[in-house]
Design a protein around this motif. Structure first.
Motif, mmCIF file in Angstrom:
data_model
loop_
_atom_site.group_PDB
_atom_site.id
_atom_site.type_symbol
_atom_site.label_atom_id
_atom_site.label_comp_id
_atom_site.label_asym_id
_atom_site.label_seq_id
_atom_site.Cartn_x
_atom_site.Cartn_y
_atom_site.Cartn_z
ATOM 1 N N ASP A 163 33.565 60.772 -10.691
ATOM 2 C CA ASP A 163 34.298 59.915 -9.756
ATOM 3 C C ASP A 163 34.287 60.520 -8.357
ATOM 4 O OD1 ASP A 163 35.035 58.058 -11.734
ATOM 5 O OD2 ASP A 163 36.746 59.294 -12.328
ATOM 6 N N PHE A 164 34.056 59.659 -7.361
ATOM 7 C CA PHE A 164 34.052 60.077 -5.964
ATOM 8 C C PHE A 164 34.795 59.032 -5.144
ATOM 9 C CE2 PHE A 164 30.367 61.875 -8.032
ATOM 10 C CZ PHE A 164 30.454 63.209 -7.682
ATOM 11 N N ALA A 165 35.093 59.379 -3.908
ATOM 12 C CA ALA A 165 35.795 58.431 -3.044
ATOM 13 C C ALA A 165 34.896 57.274 -2.637
ATOM 14 C CB ALA A 165 36.327 59.151 -1.808
ATOM 15 N N GLY A 166 33.588 57.516 -2.569
ATOM 16 C CA GLY A 166 32.650 56.463 -2.197
ATOM 17 C C GLY A 166 31.231 56.987 -2.246
ATOM 18 N N THR A 202 31.479 53.066 -10.476
ATOM 19 C CA THR A 202 32.734 52.321 -10.337
ATOM 20 C C THR A 202 33.378 52.503 -8.966
ATOM 21 O OG1 THR A 202 33.969 54.166 -11.316
ATOM 22 C CG2 THR A 202 33.205 52.431 -12.811
ATOM 23 N N GLU A 203 32.971 53.511 -8.218
ATOM 24 C CA GLU A 203 33.553 53.733 -6.900
ATOM 25 C C GLU A 203 32.936 52.792 -5.875
ATOM 26 O OE1 GLU A 203 31.475 55.742 -8.940
ATOM 27 O OE2 GLU A 203 32.026 57.666 -8.043
ATOM 28 N N PRO A 204 33.566 52.634 -4.706
ATOM 29 C CA PRO A 204 32.976 51.791 -3.654
ATOM 30 C C PRO A 204 31.578 52.292 -3.297
ATOM 31 C CG PRO A 204 35.242 52.359 -3.106
ATOM 32 C CD PRO A 204 34.877 53.193 -4.297
ATOM 33 N N GLN A 255 34.057 53.321 7.950
ATOM 34 C CA GLN A 255 35.018 52.215 7.935
ATOM 35 C C GLN A 255 34.924 51.424 6.634
ATOM 36 O OE1 GLN A 255 34.353 49.921 11.478
ATOM 37 N NE2 GLN A 255 34.877 51.618 12.844
ATOM 38 N N GLN A 256 33.696 51.193 6.172
ATOM 39 C CA GLN A 256 33.504 50.457 4.927
ATOM 40 C C GLN A 256 34.079 51.212 3.740
ATOM 41 O OE1 GLN A 256 32.728 47.061 5.649
ATOM 42 N NE2 GLN A 256 31.373 47.301 3.898
ATOM 43 N N ALA A 262 41.080 51.168 0.323
ATOM 44 C CA ALA A 262 42.402 50.579 0.547
ATOM 45 C C ALA A 262 42.585 49.236 -0.137
ATOM 46 C CB ALA A 262 42.632 50.416 2.050
ATOM 47 N N LEU A 263 41.475 48.614 -0.564
ATOM 48 C CA LEU A 263 41.571 47.289 -1.148
ATOM 49 C C LEU A 263 42.154 47.324 -2.555
ATOM 50 C CD1 LEU A 263 38.169 45.673 -0.159
ATOM 51 C CD2 LEU A 263 40.426 45.003 0.656
ATOM 52 N N ALA A 264 42.842 46.258 -2.899
ATOM 53 C CA ALA A 264 43.313 46.100 -4.265
ATOM 54 C C ALA A 264 42.125 45.775 -5.168
ATOM 55 C CB ALA A 264 44.347 44.985 -4.342
#
Length: 272
Positions: A163-166, A202-204, A255-256, A262-264
């Protein structure tokens, strides 16, 4: 200013596999490292710090690191393509420092002055070592992955495992063989199966691709988007080739990522 002196041409991605099989193992042509002695770069700002990571099989690899500024908890680990070395990658990745973010430029076995011989499994082990280094350097930091071309396959495979932030790729292909000339495909042993990897991410994830990429057909990024989930955002870089300089788009990438974080669940970010 960027100056790069090469004793031999290091072509990007799988144009390297275009030679017939009798010219030598095609897999050897997938990897096109350039020694540091044949590379000279001039950074826009302060140069990165040299940094080392040790792989599970005992190789000491050298990369480059810009630490995050005080109060910043974001680090992006950058994986370069099949050519050049980590110094060229650092020059290209420097704009990702925007806003004081940390940038850790990974390198692979057999690249630059690093020991070892590159292979698919080897590159994945190298990536794991660099990710562990990033977490060691800044415990608790949000870690992002960025991969160019072949490095996109490395980034997606890592994102599929952990898992990563993006994560973001540029110029990613579907599978390595898909990006090779037809006659060379039967001889390519490496898989680098991004279609399989992205289905597990699964991450952005941002898929950046130049609309005039002549190395990796832009239709491949459409297939990658289809193979992924709602967390995948495709960004067409209009008029761009295989590599698109990050100077004007690094801010948008961050930004993306931050907007997606931050999105649900179930929401979809809007591409810039």
């Amino acid at each position: 200013m960027f100056r790069l002196f090469l004793a031999a041409c290091a072509v990007s991605l799988i144009g390297t596999a275009a030679a017939p099989a009798h010219a030598g193992p095609v897999s050897d042509r997938v990897y096109q490292p350039v020694p540091l002695s044949q590379t000279e770069v001039e950074f826009r700002g302060e140069p990165p710090l040299p940094i080392q990571a040790k792989t599970r099989d005992g190789l000491e690899l050298e990369g480059a690191f810009w630490p995050p500024e005080e109060g910043i908890d974001q680090i992006v680990v950058v994986f370069h393509g099949n050519g050049y070395n980590h110094l060229v990658s650092a020059y290209r990745a420097e704009p990702l420092r925007i806003g004081g973010r940390g940038v850790l430029v990974a390198s692979y076995r057999g690249y630059g002055d690093n020991p070892g011989t590159p292979s698919e499994g080897g590159l994945y082990s190298d990536a794991e070592a660099w990710i562990a280094k990033a977490r060691e350097l800044r415990p608790g930091a949000r870690i992002y992955l960025f991969g160019f071309s072949l490095g996109g396959a490395v980034a997606l495979q890592m994102a599929a495992r952990d898992d990563f932030a993006g994560v973001a790729t540029m110029g990613a292909f579907t599978r390595l063989r898909d990006a090779a000339p037809l006659l060379a495909r039967p001889f390519i042993k490496e898989r680098y199966d991004n279609l399989a990897s992205i289905a597990l991410v699964t991450e952005p994830a941002l898929l950046l691709h130049g609309t005039r990429d002549e190395t990796v057909d832009p239709k491949m990024v459409e297939r990658l988007e289809e193979a992924g989930g709602p967390n995948i955002t495709r960004i067409n870089l209009k008029g761009g080739g295989h590599w698109v300089p990050l100077d004007s788009i690094a801010g948008g990438i961050w930004q993306q990522w931050e907007a997606a974080e931050a999105l649900a669940p179930g929401d979809t970010p809007t591409a810039p």
